[in-house]
Enzyme design. Structure first.
Site, PDB file in Angstrom:
ATOM      1  N   TYR A 193     -39.968 -39.055 -79.659  1.00 35.47           N
ATOM      2  CA  TYR A 193     -41.426 -38.982 -79.847  1.00 35.47           C
ATOM      3  C   TYR A 193     -41.780 -39.200 -81.314  1.00 35.47           C
ATOM      4  O   TYR A 193     -42.672 -39.993 -81.639  1.00 35.47           O
ATOM      5  CB  TYR A 193     -41.941 -37.630 -79.350  1.00 35.47           C
ATOM      6  CG  TYR A 193     -43.444 -37.519 -79.350  1.00 35.47           C
ATOM      7  CD1 TYR A 193     -44.207 -38.131 -78.358  1.00 35.47           C
ATOM      8  CD2 TYR A 193     -44.101 -36.809 -80.352  1.00 35.47           C
ATOM      9  CE1 TYR A 193     -45.592 -38.027 -78.362  1.00 35.47           C
ATOM     10  CE2 TYR A 193     -45.480 -36.706 -80.356  1.00 35.47           C
ATOM     11  CZ  TYR A 193     -46.224 -37.312 -79.358  1.00 35.47           C
ATOM     12  OH  TYR A 193     -47.594 -37.209 -79.364  1.00 35.47           O
ATOM     13  N   SER A 236     -41.365 -42.747 -82.302  1.00 31.05           N
ATOM     14  CA  SER A 236     -42.408 -43.612 -81.745  1.00 31.05           C
ATOM     15  C   SER A 236     -43.717 -43.476 -82.520  1.00 31.05           C
ATOM     16  O   SER A 236     -44.410 -44.466 -82.759  1.00 31.05           O
ATOM     17  CB  SER A 236     -42.635 -43.302 -80.256  1.00 31.05           C
ATOM     18  OG  SER A 236     -43.314 -42.072 -80.063  1.00 31.05           O
TER      19      SER A 236
HETATM   20  P1  NAP Z   1     -51.991 -36.546 -71.337  1.00 38.60           P
HETATM   21  O1  NAP Z   1     -53.086 -35.612 -70.989  1.00 38.60           O
HETATM   22  O2  NAP Z   1     -50.669 -36.393 -70.693  1.00 38.60           O
HETATM   23  O3  NAP Z   1     -52.534 -38.030 -71.152  1.00 38.60           O
HETATM   24  C1  NAP Z   1     -51.680 -39.146 -71.266  1.00 38.60           C
HETATM   25  C2  NAP Z   1     -51.943 -40.045 -70.084  1.00 38.60           C
HETATM   26  O4  NAP Z   1     -51.123 -41.216 -70.231  1.00 38.60           O
HETATM   27  C3  NAP Z   1     -51.569 -39.385 -68.749  1.00 38.60           C
HETATM   28  O5  NAP Z   1     -52.593 -39.547 -67.810  1.00 38.60           O
HETATM   29  C4  NAP Z   1     -50.322 -40.143 -68.357  1.00 38.60           C
HETATM   30  O6  NAP Z   1     -50.126 -40.216 -66.956  1.00 38.60           O
HETATM   31  C5  NAP Z   1     -50.611 -41.506 -68.938  1.00 38.60           C
HETATM   32  N1  NAP Z   1     -49.406 -42.315 -68.990  1.00 38.60           N
HETATM   33  C6  NAP Z   1     -48.140 -41.919 -69.282  1.00 38.60           C
HETATM   34  N2  NAP Z   1     -47.282 -42.938 -69.154  1.00 38.60           N
HETATM   35  C7  NAP Z   1     -48.016 -43.995 -68.739  1.00 38.60           C
HETATM   36  C8  NAP Z   1     -47.684 -45.326 -68.388  1.00 38.60           C
HETATM   37  N3  NAP Z   1     -46.416 -45.761 -68.449  1.00 38.60           N
HETATM   38  N4  NAP Z   1     -48.676 -46.153 -67.997  1.00 38.60           N
HETATM   39  C9  NAP Z   1     -49.947 -45.719 -67.919  1.00 38.60           C
HETATM   40  N5  NAP Z   1     -50.336 -44.469 -68.236  1.00 38.60           N
HETATM   41  C10 NAP Z   1     -49.361 -43.618 -68.624  1.00 38.60           C
HETATM   42  O7  NAP Z   1     -51.682 -36.459 -72.913  1.00 38.60           O
HETATM   43  P2  NAP Z   1     -52.631 -36.418 -74.194  1.00 38.60           P
HETATM   44  O8  NAP Z   1     -52.248 -35.203 -74.930  1.00 38.60           O
HETATM   45  O9  NAP Z   1     -54.047 -36.686 -73.859  1.00 38.60           O
HETATM   46  O10 NAP Z   1     -52.014 -37.651 -75.004  1.00 38.60           O
HETATM   47  C11 NAP Z   1     -52.748 -38.841 -75.261  1.00 38.60           C
HETATM   48  C12 NAP Z   1     -52.159 -39.476 -76.505  1.00 38.60           C
HETATM   49  O11 NAP Z   1     -52.324 -38.576 -77.611  1.00 38.60           O
HETATM   50  C13 NAP Z   1     -50.657 -39.756 -76.403  1.00 38.60           C
HETATM   51  O12 NAP Z   1     -50.375 -40.987 -77.034  1.00 38.60           O
HETATM   52  C14 NAP Z   1     -50.043 -38.615 -77.182  1.00 38.60           C
HETATM   53  O13 NAP Z   1     -48.788 -38.929 -77.724  1.00 38.60           O
HETATM   54  C15 NAP Z   1     -51.091 -38.419 -78.269  1.00 38.60           C
HETATM   55  N6  NAP Z   1     -51.027 -37.120 -78.932  1.00 38.60           N
HETATM   56  C16 NAP Z   1     -51.248 -35.958 -78.235  1.00 38.60           C
HETATM   57  C17 NAP Z   1     -51.176 -34.749 -78.911  1.00 38.60           C
HETATM   58  C18 NAP Z   1     -51.413 -33.442 -78.224  1.00 38.60           C
HETATM   59  O14 NAP Z   1     -51.195 -32.384 -78.876  1.00 38.60           O
HETATM   60  N7  NAP Z   1     -51.853 -33.417 -76.967  1.00 38.60           N
HETATM   61  C19 NAP Z   1     -50.867 -34.732 -80.279  1.00 38.60           C
HETATM   62  C20 NAP Z   1     -50.628 -35.915 -80.933  1.00 38.60           C
HETATM   63  C21 NAP Z   1     -50.722 -37.117 -80.253  1.00 38.60           C
HETATM   64  P3  NAP Z   1     -49.244 -39.086 -66.235  1.00 38.60           P
HETATM   65  O15 NAP Z   1     -49.896 -37.771 -66.532  1.00 38.60           O
HETATM   66  O16 NAP Z   1     -49.308 -39.470 -64.792  1.00 38.60           O
HETATM   67  O17 NAP Z   1     -47.882 -39.197 -66.845  1.00 38.60           O
END
Ligand code: NAP
Length: 241
Positions: A144, A147
């Site tokens: 992670y 990436s």
């Molecule tokens: P999330 O709620 O899990 O949302 C991510 C979404 O991406 C999910 O709906 C997931 O589907 C979907 N996804 C995963 N793999 C995929 C694929 N191969 N094709 C299409 N869709 C896919 O997470 P989030 O926290 O909102 O994260 C969104 C972004 O913010 C990510 O890039 C994450 O790294 C970044 N981020 C998050 C945080 C945090 O603290 N939450 C911090 C820093 C950065 P599934 O649920 O079905 O897998």
């Protein structure tokens, strides 16, 4: 620039991946609230298109569909991402490759495939999703962290290459945000949650809307002279040692 007031995205066409959950869902809602027409993609959930962004050729298909649906493409937010904690030994080839495939390669591909459409826009905006993990590392997050460092580097190079076309590319770098991605870790390790609450001078975890609002801001005319940057949205956590 397009004649909208700062904060306004009326008439703009946007594409958001990962829009079925968390930050992506909040971003789609916020862009819509600002007047944009938004095409949403995710593996599942209430979105326009179910797709795996790592599938061969899918990103070209998605951007073409988004542009056809809404008459062009002005805003790209590749938000789909995955994360989990695994020791180095637990990072088998399949897991490492999958994290890089979703969090980096698919982001690169959708940006590349969107270029012909964004070049037609007078307000081209790319907002990639990095992380505070592009500033530091942590045990269990080798893939992670790699990436997210790479997404920032990608954003900077994209900004340099697309600047001459008036397209901006920035990277929003969230801290600890309460979403389905972080929920398992925060539940299993309450001390981890407490650590991030305490680390942030604002004294709380972030909500998806905290990040979505900054993404939307970067898409407006107000941010027209900002490109190639990473912006921490972390309650100030990165300012505290
Ligand atoms: P999330 O709620 O899990 O949302 C991510 C979404 O991406 C999910 O709906 C997931 O589907 C979907 N996804 C995963 N793999 C995929 C694929 N191969 N094709 C299409 N869709 C896919 O997470 P989030 O926290 O909102 O994260 C969104 C972004 O913010 C990510 O890039 C994450 O790294 C970044 N981020 C998050 C945080 C945090 O603290 N939450 C911090 C820093 C950065 P599934 O649920 O079905 O897998």
């Amino acid at each position: 620039m397009g004649g909208t007031a700062p904060g306004g995205l009326a008439g703009r066409s946007a594409l958001v991946t990962g829009a079925g959950s968390g930050i992506g869902r909040a971003t789609a809602a916020r862009l819509r609230a600002e007047g944009a027409r938004v095409y949403t993609v995710d593996l599942q959930g209430a979105v326009d298109r179910h797709a795996d962004v790592t599938a061969p050729g899918i990103n070209a298909e998605i951007v073409a569909e988004a542009a056809a649906r809404h008459g062009g493409l002005d805003i790209l937010v590749p938000c789909a991402g995955i994360s989990a904690f695994h020791s180095l030994e637990g990072h088998d080839d399949g897991y490492f490759d999958q994290v890089i495939a979703v969090n980096l390669i698919a982001v690169f591909r959708i940006i590349r495939d969107a270029v012909p459409y964004l070049r037609q826009s007078r307000n081209g905006r790319i907002v990639a999703i990095g992380s505070t993990m592009a500033r530091f590392g942590d045990a269990g997050l080798a893939a992670y962290g790699a990436s997210k460092h790479a997404v920032l580097g990608l954003t900077r190079s994209v900004a340099c290459e697309l600047g001459p076309f008036g397209i901006t590319a920035n990277c929003v770098q969230p801290g600890a945000i309460e979403t389905p991605m972080t929920e398992p870790a925060f539940t299993a390790m309450p001390e981890f949650k407490a650590y991030f609450e305490k680390k942030a001078p604002l004294g709380r975890l972030g909500q998806p809307e905290d990040v979505a609002d900054v993404i939307a801001l970067l898409c407006t005319d107000a941010a027209r002279f900002m490109t190639g940057q990473g912006f921490f949205v972390d309650g100030g956590a990165m300012t505290r040692q």
